[in-house]
Motif scaffolding. Structure first.
Motif, PDB file in Angstrom:
ATOM      1  N   UNK B 396       0.948  -0.882   0.160  1.00 46.87           N
ATOM      2  CA  UNK B 396      -0.270   0.053   0.173  1.00 46.87           C
ATOM      3  C   UNK B 396       1.009   1.175  -0.399  1.00 46.87           C
ATOM      4  N   UNK B 397       0.525   1.732  -0.587  1.00 49.07           N
ATOM      5  CA  UNK B 397      -0.109   2.104  -1.990  1.00 49.07           C
ATOM      6  C   UNK B 397       0.128   1.529  -2.850  1.00 49.07           C
ATOM      7  N   UNK B 399       0.807   1.061  -5.879  1.00 55.57           N
ATOM      8  CA  UNK B 399       1.636   1.324  -6.932  1.00 55.57           C
ATOM      9  C   UNK B 399       3.256   1.281  -7.378  1.00 55.57           C
ATOM     10  N   UNK B 402       6.128   3.251  -7.728  1.00 50.84           N
ATOM     11  CA  UNK B 402       6.622   4.143  -7.042  1.00 50.84           C
ATOM     12  C   UNK B 402       7.973   4.030  -6.589  1.00 50.84           C
ATOM     13  N   UNK B 407       7.428   4.202  -0.032  1.00 50.03           N
ATOM     14  CA  UNK B 407       6.679   4.069   1.202  1.00 50.03           C
ATOM     15  C   UNK B 407       7.074   4.113   2.320  1.00 50.03           C
TER      16      UNK B 407
END
Lengths: 367, 512
Positions: B396-397, B399, B402, B407
């Motif tokens: 999470x997220x 993605x 990224x 994170x």
């Protein structure tokens, strides 16, 4: 803050919500993503081209365009070689010396080997010159990868030594009397209307793109440059990766040495002096991080194109060479400044908000 | 940078040393903080509690002048203030100590304290005055760190204390501590707590962030629980139980934190026979397939070094390490990965992740040959498979493109953990997998460990977190002073039996 995000009103518990709201593609978002991917270089290039085209119509004449295409070929390939060093978190200050030595060796071998057989002489000359690139590359790579000597000093040293050997071999004067076929085929010829050096540039750009994006070696090179310890612990053979990439980088410098020799039909020991710094400037303007692990082939190419266009345009409107240097220096500092801002935007933004290819987020981050 | 103090309305919250009222902070549309109002009282330790991503860091960022709130106000002693920069915040009396140490290792304690405000006499640095001020600053917080020691020679706790001393120079009314004990041993934590207690008695408002349940009770007076950027509850600690706190924080019931892992030991997977290396002596250790084995002990006991030896990060001086009965000899991590062993380092940032490459590439790195044909990558398959792994670990997220630094700690750990799921490894070595990881992500990491053990993999869990070791493993070794000091399983796996063994000394051990 102008538009309240719809995601604010989604389920309070992350992950529990349904499909992610598809973010609208706004112009601002697009510009932002471009900025994060390439910095301000594309914008600078457009501004530069329009400005020169308005001030000096000769700038966009076919002759000048071919001229620029040829000039950018040399610096473009050198910049790609430099980029291979930078991605793995190393510098190459030896590319100038490599160009010089490969040019002298190329010419010397061509004029002395296989008399009466120009084809064979050209082949041997080219091979010898490319071998120079491999030799310098291996020397650099072994010192850097195996003995862990700082690349700045290693390549400064090998670059000096290579230039010295070039001057010694040629006795300090240009090597002339090369087979005319050499220049005719590899210097002034054109393939499909594209000047030969430009054709080589295109090949190198494609090759570098494939290497860095579609091969295991490329992926490992980025990882080693980004965090050598982490790459090692993830099973990457760090030394092998470094050696492969750095040798390729120096090989490209030797290739440029051969190309320039063909272009001027002379072996010269003083043709590479400007390359170490120019190629670093090109790469950095093009968004290749000095901290390693990051950078695109397109960026290095655009950086080289920018420098060539700037010099070419200013030559056309008769700006003094010294003034050109001032402008280039100022632009480098500007590019570095923008690079800092870009890195900060990239790192500090919460994970959900920015991604390179697409926005696929369901959640908010907090950092 | 322009800053200004607005001294308008000396209203209601006069009792609070510092208060936030209706503070909202958005990052590109994401509300990291939503309408948060908290009073921080003088002479109290106020714990901020919440999962990573709950908004704690953003809140202290707002207080410390790093982030500018989009809405809401900050009241310092009842007066509305705006701390537009960290420097301005310090001038206002808001001192903050963040997780990352910000000391210059090559300078002495006194020099670090004076950094940026060196006393001068006739234009030159007045070293004697600097030293005197340093002694005063250290004495103020009751610390006995020698002012002439180099910062690099200090323990982590002393470095933290030095940071606090530095933050408190000048007139501080508020002290913010962001997970100060994250890398401290128990003794070091005690030292730090003494300092915090001293400061509390002096009447400072102390804002304290921690993930450690045990600490909250020891040090806190009041607690505010944040979740998804919103304040869930503020109350005195006496009014809530630990279970309440976890429920408030995660929005779900506890109990499920440690999964029950059925013990079905198979063949011998990892075996160490009299292994010696840097920091460890004659280690005998066995992990069978399907088994979760703990390796615990004090920080510096040598347990981390055992993990490094297993993975080939340190050199084995003598003894044998066998995988599935096969002697490893001196092989590199890449060879050990191919032999089915995977290692998750404790220091994610330095040893685990490549910050400049997306999460997805960090996961696929050790297994690239899986998607490589003749040197070229099948990027589509690589993408699909790594995304599936990250989804399974509920990154999470969600993605995968990224970059790791964007994170939270728990999710960074999931990225590292993803590596073990791209191909079937037989042996998994975890070094402090939940350090700096919030409770929600913790449960997911434990679930992943269970999944591995269930599938027949051998798991070696190196951890200083005793509850984690006791509740998760089938068997545990305690390491003390570089040797195995005890082995425990079943009924014997309790804090009371393990803890004394932590302090085993060589001489006593000879007889045992």
């Amino acid at each position: 803050m102008t538009q309240t995000d719809t995601r604010m009103h989604s389920s309070p518990r992350p992950g529990a919500a349904g499909p992610a709201p598809v973010p609208r593609i706004s112009a601002g978002n697009l510009v932002r993503k471009q900025f994060i991917a390439y910095g301000i270089l594309p914008l600078l290039l457009v501004v530069l081209i329009i400005t020169f085209a308005v001030v000096e119509p000769r700038f966009i004449s076919p002759t000048n365009i071919v001229n620029v295409a040829r000039q950018v070929s040399f610096l473009g390939i050198i910049a790609i070689g430099q980029m291979l060093y930078l991605i793995t978190r190393n510098y190459d200050l030896s590319n100038g010396g490599t160009v010089a030595l490969s040019s002298i060796i190329c010419a010397t071998v061509m004029v002395s080997a296989a008399p009466g057989n120009p084809g064979m002489a050209i082949l041997l000359g080219c091979l010898a010159a490319l071998a120079v690139g491999l030799a310098v590359g291996i020397a650099n790579a072994v010192l850097i990868a195996v003995f862990k000597v700082n690349s700045f000093m290693v390549t400064l040293g090998t670059g000096f030594a290579a230039t010295g050997v070039a001057l010694l071999v040629a006795g300090g004067i240009p090597v002339t009397g090369l087979p005319p076929e050499f220049s005719r085929n590899f210097g002034t010829s054109a393939i499909l209307g594209i000047p030969f050096p430009t054709f080589m540039l295109i090949l190198v750009l494609i090759g570098a793109y494939v290497l860095l994006n579609w091969s295991r070696l490329g992926r490992q090179a980025y990882a080693v440059g980004g965090n050598e310890k982490a790459a090692y612990q993830a099973g990457v053979n760090v030394s092998r990766t470094l050696v492969s990439v750095l040798v390729t980088g120096s090989f490209l410098a030797a290739l440029v040495g051969v190309m320039i020799t063909a272009r001027v039909s002379t072996g010269e020991a003083n043709i590479g002096v400007q390359y170490p710094m120019q190629s670093i400037i090109a790469a950095v303007i093009g968004g290749i991080a000095l901290a390693g692990g990051e950078g695109r082939v397109s960026g290095a190419f655009m950086g080289a194109l920018f420098i060539v266009l700037l010099n070419n345009g200013m030559d056309l409107i008769r700006v003094q060479g010294y003034v050109q240097d001032i402008l280039l220096g100022a632009l480098l500092v500007l590019a570095l400044l923008v690079d800092r801002i870009r890195t900060r935007v990239r790192i500090t933004a919460p994970a959900g908000t920015i991604s390179t290819p697409a926005l696929l987020t369901t959640d908010k981050g907090d950092k | 940078m322009t800053t200004h103090i607005i001294t308008e309305r000396p209203q209601g919250a006069a009792r609070a040393a510092i208060a936030v009222q209706g503070v909202t902070k958005r990052f590109q549309g994401f509300a990291a903080l939503r309408d948060v109002s908290i009073d921080f009282l003088p002479g109290q330790v106020h714990v901020l509690f919440g999962e990573n991503g709950a908004g704690k860091s953003t809140l202290i960022g707002v207080l410390a002048g790093i982030h500018r709130p989009d809405e809401g106000t900050i009241l310092l002693d009842g007066q509305q203030v705006q701390a537009a920069t960290p420097r301005r915040a310090r001038e206002l009396g808001i001192a903050a100590v963040f997780q990352e140490p910000a000391l210059v290792p090559q300078l002495t304690v006194a020099e670090n304290l004076a950094l940026g405000r060196e006393p001068t006499s006739r234009g030159l640095v007045d070293r004697r005055a600097g030293r005197r001020q340093a002694v005063e600053a250290l004495a103020r917080i009751g610390s006995s760190i020698p002012p002439d020691a180099y910062a690099r020679d200090l323990s982590r706790a002393e470095q933290q204390i030095l940071e606090i001393a530095r933050a408190l120079q000048g007139e501080a009314k508020v002290l913010i501590l962001d997970e100060p004990t994250a890398s401290l041993t128990d003794n070091e934590t005690d030292c730090l707590f003494d300092v915090v207690h001293t400061l509390r008695r002096e009447g400072l408002a102390i804002i304290y962030i921690t993930h450690r349940m045990g600490e909250i009770r020891r040090i806190g007076d009041r607690v505010s629980v944040l979740r998804d950027g919103a304040l869930i509850r503020t109350c005195p600690l006496g009014e809530v139980t630990d279970d309440d706190l976890v429920t408030l924080m995660t929005g779900r019931q506890v109990g499920a934190l440690f999964p029950e892992i059925p013990h079905r030991p198979g063949g011998m997977a990892l075996e160490l026979q009299k292994v010696s290396g840097a920091g460890v002596l004659e280690i005998d250790l066995q992990v069978r397939q399907g088994e979760v084995v703990g390796l615990t002990g004090l920080v510096g006991s040598g347990k981390a070094e055992i993990g490094q030896l297993c993975f080939g990060l340190a050199r084995t001086v003598s003894g044998r390490i066998r995988i599935n009965g096969q002697d490893l000899g001196h092989s590199s991590p890449s060879k050990r990965l191919r032999q089915g062993m995977v290692y998750y380092p404790a220091d994610r940032k330095h040893d685990g992740l490549v910050a400049s490459r997306p999460a997805r590439e960090n996961v696929s790195l050790p297994a690239l040959d899986r998607w490589t044909r003749a040197g070229f990558l099948d990027r589509r398959r690589e993408r699909l498979e790594t995304e599936a792994v990250l989804k399974r670990l509920s990154l999470r997220p969600a993605n995968p493109d990224a970059l790791p630094p964007t994170f939270s700690g728990g999710n960074q750990q999931k990225i590292v953990l993803g590596r073990g799921f791209t191909r079937p490894y037989g042996i998994h070595i975890f070094d402090e997998p939940t350090a700096g990881v919030d409770v929600g992500a913790r449960a997911e990491i434990y679930e992943a460990i269970k999944e591995l053990a269930d599938s027949g993999a051998a798991v070696l869990l190196i951890s200083s977190d005793l509850p984690e070791v006791i509740n998760l493993v089938h068997r545990a070794y305690v390491v003390a002073e570089g040797r195995i000091a005890g082995e425990f399983s079943g009924e014997d796996l309790t804090e009371e039996t393990l803890l004394p063994v932590f302090f085993t000394q060589h001489e006593k051990e000879q007889g045992a």
